[in-house]
Design an enzyme around this catalytic site. Structure first.
Site, PDB file in Angstrom:
ATOM      1  N   TYR A  55      22.051  15.995  26.872  1.00 36.55           N
ATOM      2  CA  TYR A  55      22.988  15.496  25.863  1.00 36.55           C
ATOM      3  C   TYR A  55      23.775  14.338  26.453  1.00 36.55           C
ATOM      4  O   TYR A  55      24.292  14.446  27.569  1.00 36.55           O
ATOM      5  CB  TYR A  55      23.967  16.591  25.420  1.00 36.55           C
ATOM      6  CG  TYR A  55      23.602  17.170  24.084  1.00 36.55           C
ATOM      7  CD1 TYR A  55      23.517  16.345  22.962  1.00 36.55           C
ATOM      8  CD2 TYR A  55      23.332  18.525  23.927  1.00 36.55           C
ATOM      9  CE1 TYR A  55      23.173  16.862  21.722  1.00 36.55           C
ATOM     10  CE2 TYR A  55      22.982  19.041  22.688  1.00 36.55           C
ATOM     11  CZ  TYR A  55      22.908  18.204  21.582  1.00 36.55           C
ATOM     12  OH  TYR A  55      22.563  18.699  20.371  1.00 36.55           O
ATOM     13  N   GLU A  57      26.104  12.204  24.319  1.00 39.08           N
ATOM     14  CA  GLU A  57      26.901  11.595  23.254  1.00 39.08           C
ATOM     15  C   GLU A  57      27.915  10.617  23.816  1.00 39.08           C
ATOM     16  O   GLU A  57      28.588  10.914  24.811  1.00 39.08           O
ATOM     17  CB  GLU A  57      27.614  12.678  22.434  1.00 39.08           C
ATOM     18  CG  GLU A  57      26.700  13.178  21.329  1.00 39.08           C
ATOM     19  CD  GLU A  57      26.922  14.624  20.996  1.00 39.08           C
ATOM     20  OE1 GLU A  57      26.902  15.435  21.942  1.00 39.08           O
ATOM     21  OE2 GLU A  57      27.098  14.932  19.813  1.00 39.08           O
ATOM     22  N   ASP A 202      16.376  -7.329   8.480  1.00 37.58           N
ATOM     23  CA  ASP A 202      15.652  -6.133   8.924  1.00 37.58           C
ATOM     24  C   ASP A 202      14.260  -6.610   9.323  1.00 37.58           C
ATOM     25  O   ASP A 202      13.429  -6.901   8.459  1.00 37.58           O
ATOM     26  CB  ASP A 202      15.596  -5.130   7.774  1.00 37.58           C
ATOM     27  CG  ASP A 202      14.694  -3.940   8.070  1.00 37.58           C
ATOM     28  OD1 ASP A 202      14.060  -3.922   9.153  1.00 37.58           O
ATOM     29  OD2 ASP A 202      14.605  -3.042   7.214  1.00 37.58           O
ATOM     30  N   THR A 229      12.620  -1.714  14.157  1.00 34.53           N
ATOM     31  CA  THR A 229      12.082  -0.491  14.754  1.00 34.53           C
ATOM     32  C   THR A 229      11.399  -0.872  16.065  1.00 34.53           C
ATOM     33  O   THR A 229      11.098  -2.050  16.317  1.00 34.53           O
ATOM     34  CB  THR A 229      11.062   0.207  13.835  1.00 34.53           C
ATOM     35  OG1 THR A 229      10.079  -0.749  13.441  1.00 34.53           O
ATOM     36  CG2 THR A 229      11.738   0.790  12.611  1.00 34.53           C
ATOM     37  N   LYS A 232       6.622  -0.240  15.856  1.00 34.12           N
ATOM     38  CA  LYS A 232       5.621  -0.981  15.057  1.00 34.12           C
ATOM     39  C   LYS A 232       5.023  -2.087  15.937  1.00 34.12           C
ATOM     40  O   LYS A 232       4.355  -1.769  16.916  1.00 34.12           O
ATOM     41  CB  LYS A 232       6.271  -1.506  13.777  1.00 34.12           C
ATOM     42  CG  LYS A 232       6.773  -0.373  12.849  1.00 34.12           C
ATOM     43  CD  LYS A 232       7.252  -0.910  11.520  1.00 34.12           C
ATOM     44  CE  LYS A 232       7.632   0.196  10.558  1.00 34.12           C
ATOM     45  NZ  LYS A 232       9.057   0.563  10.612  1.00 34.12           N
ATOM     46  N   ARG A 238       9.015   5.865  18.768  1.00 31.47           N
ATOM     47  CA  ARG A 238       9.607   5.844  17.418  1.00 31.47           C
ATOM     48  C   ARG A 238      11.121   5.784  17.546  1.00 31.47           C
ATOM     49  O   ARG A 238      11.762   6.767  17.941  1.00 31.47           O
ATOM     50  CB  ARG A 238       9.204   7.086  16.627  1.00 31.47           C
ATOM     51  CG  ARG A 238       7.720   7.306  16.539  1.00 31.47           C
ATOM     52  CD  ARG A 238       7.353   8.269  15.444  1.00 31.47           C
ATOM     53  NE  ARG A 238       7.350   7.612  14.161  1.00 31.47           N
ATOM     54  CZ  ARG A 238       6.338   6.882  13.690  1.00 31.47           C
ATOM     55  NH1 ARG A 238       5.245   6.724  14.398  1.00 31.47           N
ATOM     56  NH2 ARG A 238       6.424   6.322  12.508  1.00 31.47           N
TER      57      ARG A 238
HETATM   58  N1  DSN Z   1       7.236   3.497   6.899  1.00 29.07           N
HETATM   59  C1  DSN Z   1       7.457   2.105   7.249  1.00 29.07           C
HETATM   60  C2  DSN Z   1       6.349   1.270   6.830  1.00 29.07           C
HETATM   61  O1  DSN Z   1       5.258   1.776   6.759  1.00 29.07           O
HETATM   62  O2  DSN Z   1       6.528   0.091   6.570  1.00 29.07           O
HETATM   63  C3  DSN Z   1       8.715   1.603   6.727  1.00 29.07           C
HETATM   64  O3  DSN Z   1       9.600   2.631   6.553  1.00 29.07           O
END
Ligand code: DSN
Length: 421
Positions: A55, A57, A202, A229, A232, A238
């Site tokens: 933990y 925090e 974003d 994110t 990707k 993740r």
């Molecule tokens: N799930 C992601 C995507 O596939 O673009 C976005 O949330």
């Protein structure tokens, strides 16, 4: 790793078998979902560590639990690497994933009821950009803009400026999960500044491409906040990242913790740091360039077969096909047909889609995962050929069986990163 695998197989053969099945599925198929990727073995190694026991925090140097000498070091490394890679004044590496990072950003800067300009979901925007079914859509007043069908999906920035003057947003948001074109961040910044609004981007899908310098970085155009994110195009675990100007650092940090989240996932933050270090290496730029080249090759091959692409092509890593127009199949059926031959894509709404999201008019595909696997332009042509044959003959089981064999044989030439053959 092998020792851990053996332990799992002995203790819980059902879960071990399902994981082995998923490995096989990933190995034998072509992954075209544009938001997916294969992470590095080094990232998998960091994820499966004792950091999951801890933990932490708070933030480095001011935590609510003891025993933070190593976690502080890890989080500082992750923050420094994120700042340096994206040329950001501040980075928060704690968001658990994409939705949480956007929610934390809005809640840091907006009051309930404030107006936000954001891209319409069917034109490529994301659920967290104020879709009526999302909690964020209930909390804030999202006014949605669209893309121009007959202008290769371009955004009408003059029209958007006029809307901004009328609705006086507190934030102008750009970014997407299904838009194949580059954005004019300077124009968004001008629109936001003209009404005293914050500019937020974003870049969840294209974070890796921005990090590598093959797509433009909105921070270079004076954006206040950029979210991405990590799993990707950035090829990490993740997780989400929030990058911002120093003026927003305090509000962003307080919004992530204690505002929205509890204990950060330190194993994921360590893995994020590993991925960010990889993304700063020259090989990552080659990867990002190849991802774009593969998307161009896939688009060219599909267009040469007369397949309709939303916006007519792509500037980034993703393509949206109108499967109703091209094959007379809705996106759900098209997704299932491709699944049968070992090509994974996902159904997708097209701009102003008359059909519902579970049976939309299109399909979304992209190249980050296939590129990680080592596939190149000629491979994109082969993949497009298999897709078109299968989608033109959705009821021909014999053809599908033959194509599935061809796809599987093809995939065996490309090892799965992070997994023993
Ligand atoms: N799930 C992601 C995507 O596939 O673009 C976005 O949330």
């Amino acid at each position: 790793m092998d020792h851990h695998r053996h332990l799992l197989a002995t203790h819980d053969p059902e879960i071990a078998a399902a994981i082995a099945g998923e490995e096989q599925r990933q190995r034998d198929g072509v992954e075209l979902i544009p938001s997916e990727n294969y992470t590095y073995p080094e990232v998998l190694a960091a994820l499966g560590t004792v950091l999951t026991n801890k933990y932490s925090e708070g933030y480095p140097g001011r935590r609510y639990y003891g025993g933070q000498q190593y976690t502080d070091r890890i989080e500082n490394l992750a923050r420094d690497r994120a700042r340096s890679l994206f040329r950001a004044e501040h980075a928060n590496v704690q968001p658990l994933s994409g939705s949480a990072m956007n929610q934390a950003a809005y809640l840091a800067c907006l009051q309930p009821g404030d107006t936000v300009l954001a891209m319409d979901l069917s034109h490529g925007g994301h659920l967290t950009h104020g879709a009526p079914v999302s909690h964020m859509g209930r909390l804030f007043n999202f006014v949605r803009y669209k893309t121009q069908h007959n202008q290769q999906g371009a955004i009408d920035y003059d029209g958007l400026m006029a809307v901004a003057q009328e609705v006086r947003p507190k934030m102008v948001l750009c970014g997407f999960s299904s838009y194949p074109r580059e954005l004019n961040y300077a124009a968004f910044r001008r629109i936001a500044s003209s009404v005293g609004a914050l500019a937020m981007a974003d870049i969840a899908h294209i974070g890796g491409l921005v990090a590598a310098g093959v797509l433009r970085n909105p921070l270079d155009d004076g954006f206040d906040i950029v979210t991405t994110t990590v799993h990707k195009s950035l090829r990490g675990p993740r997780a989400g990242l929030i990058l911002c100007r120093a003026a927003h650092a305090k509000a962003i940090d307080a919004s992530v913790f204690p505002g929205l989240q509890g204990g950060p996932h330190m194993h994921t933050i360590a893995a994020t740091a590993v991925a960010l270090r990889k993304a700063a290496e020259p090989a990552f730029r080659d990867y990002a360039r190849q991802t774009l080249a593969n998307a161009q090759a896939l688009a060219a091959a599909l267009l040469s077969e007369g397949i309709g692409l939303v916006t007519g092509g792509t500037d980034n890593h993703l393509l949206v096909l109108n499967t109703i127009d091209s094959f007379g199949l809705d996106g759900s059926r098209a997704e299932a047909v491709l699944d049968h031959i070992g090509i994974t894509a996902n159904k997708q709404v097209v701009p102003d889609d008359p059909h519902p999201p579970l049976r939309p008019s299109g399909l979304r595909i992209g190249t980050p995962a296939a590129t990680t696997r080592g596939m190149r332009e000629p491979d994109m042509h082969a993949i497009a050929g298999w897709m078109v044959q299968a989608l033109r003959h959705p009821d021909d089981k014999a053809l599908q069986a033959r194509l599935a064999d061809e796809v599987q044989t093809f995939c065996r030439r490309f090892p799965l990163p992070g997994v023993a053959a």
